[in-house]
Design a protein around this motif. Sequence first.
Motif: not given
Length: 493
Positions: A461-486
């Motif tokens: 279903l996800i592939r039916e809706a999306l080609h891909a999702v580009v994840v922009l870097p923030v540095g610090g791995g998963g420890r930074r506050p989650f920002n959906p705008d990225l």
Amino acid sequence: MGEAVSVIPVVSYARISVDTARDGHGVEDQHKVNAETAVRLGWTIVHRYTDNDLSAAKAGVLRPDFETMVKSLKAGHLPDGQPVRGVIVVADDRLARRAGDYERFVDALTYEEGRLYADAKGSKNLYSEDVESMGLFGVVISKMEVRKMQRRARRSHRARAEMGIPVGGKRPFGWQVDKLTLEPEEAAWLAKGAREVIAGRSMHSILREWRDADVRTINGKAWASRSLKLAMWNPRLCGWRKHNGELVRDANGVPVVGRWEPIITSKEWMAIDAIFSARVGPRVKADGTVADYRTPSYLLTGILRCGKPGGDGRICNSPLRAAVRPDLSGGYLYQCPSREMGGCGGTGRNGAKIDEFITEAVLSKLEERVGAVQVETRWAGEGELDRLTRKQRKLLQAWQKDQISDELFFPENQRMESRVKQLREDRTRHVLNQQRAAEVTGDVRGRWNSGRLDLAQKRALIREALHAVVVLPVGGGGRRPFNPDLLVPKWRD
């Protein structure tokens, strides 16, 4: 160019290939040549660029230092502001082996008047059309030589395959170092496992037995399900081999027999091939839904793409992989593979939070499309696939009972294999489209949240809706506050 000036700031560029490294000539040797040239000409080297073990002949290979050097040349200074007025290289063919790269270099060097260029033989005037043309001609000749070597290597590999001669690499499990003589204990395990697969025993059961008996790979590691399956499916077991994914055959279509000792018969291996071939890729289940044997363990594996820009401004674009991280909320991280694995290693985000955000975005998008999807009609190729499958099974049985010759069996079986593969792929696409359409036109959010959809169906279903999702870097791995705008979804129309 007149008398040498005492201080003319230039950069030095060295590139060392794998072949050069084997000859014992390292980057230090190439920089030494450049330094001697600089002293002879009265120039001063202000920076050294090196692309170690990166081919200048392959289109898909990015040479970071070469790209940085071109930018610095065009700007006329290094990133720290230090001026640059020329370049010294060991030789033209160490600089570029593709015409486009050479032209970009010349354009950058001659962007301003008075720039200097030299190799180990001395200075050259790249402002002269004749000199530039000769350099470009040298690049073309160098590229032709590379292609000749690649063609010779491919022909040699193919010729060895057609003669049944083993090629380089480590010894296969089941054979000794000469790759011809059986290693008795390992061969016995392979023969036993292969015949148990034919008899209907599961690979999981065979794997558990091998682990309990502490049977190890040639690297001393415990067997995994994939490596065991590949060992059982290898045509080498019966004396054949594959080249570029296809059995090596003679002019009559009969597989070429290698010079190594076989472990099982060709008829036994054909039975194994028929069993495993039926399990490859997506499978249409009895209820008309699609199951994928290779469904990843995480929702967005292969859908997320690294958006970190490189030195040339282009994003990495490598698929992110999931890794267990108990220290994170949710327990896993989506991250870009390391440079050694083909990525940049520069992007990492909390997996559970990305899954939650993208799930909501996809469900909202699919709900907008309700009513716009029409379920397709029955697949038209079912009769042909059923007929060919039964015919192929009868042909295999007749050959295994020696009722028909190799010369009759192999060409006909090869033709049917190709057509059956095409039909199965077409059927899978058709049924998958029907399944997706049915999911989208119903209460997709209710089924998703109720647990009635498995991971493979959710990914479909996800592939039916999306080609891909580009994840922009923030540095610090998963420890930074989650920002959906990225997160940048690339929606399908």
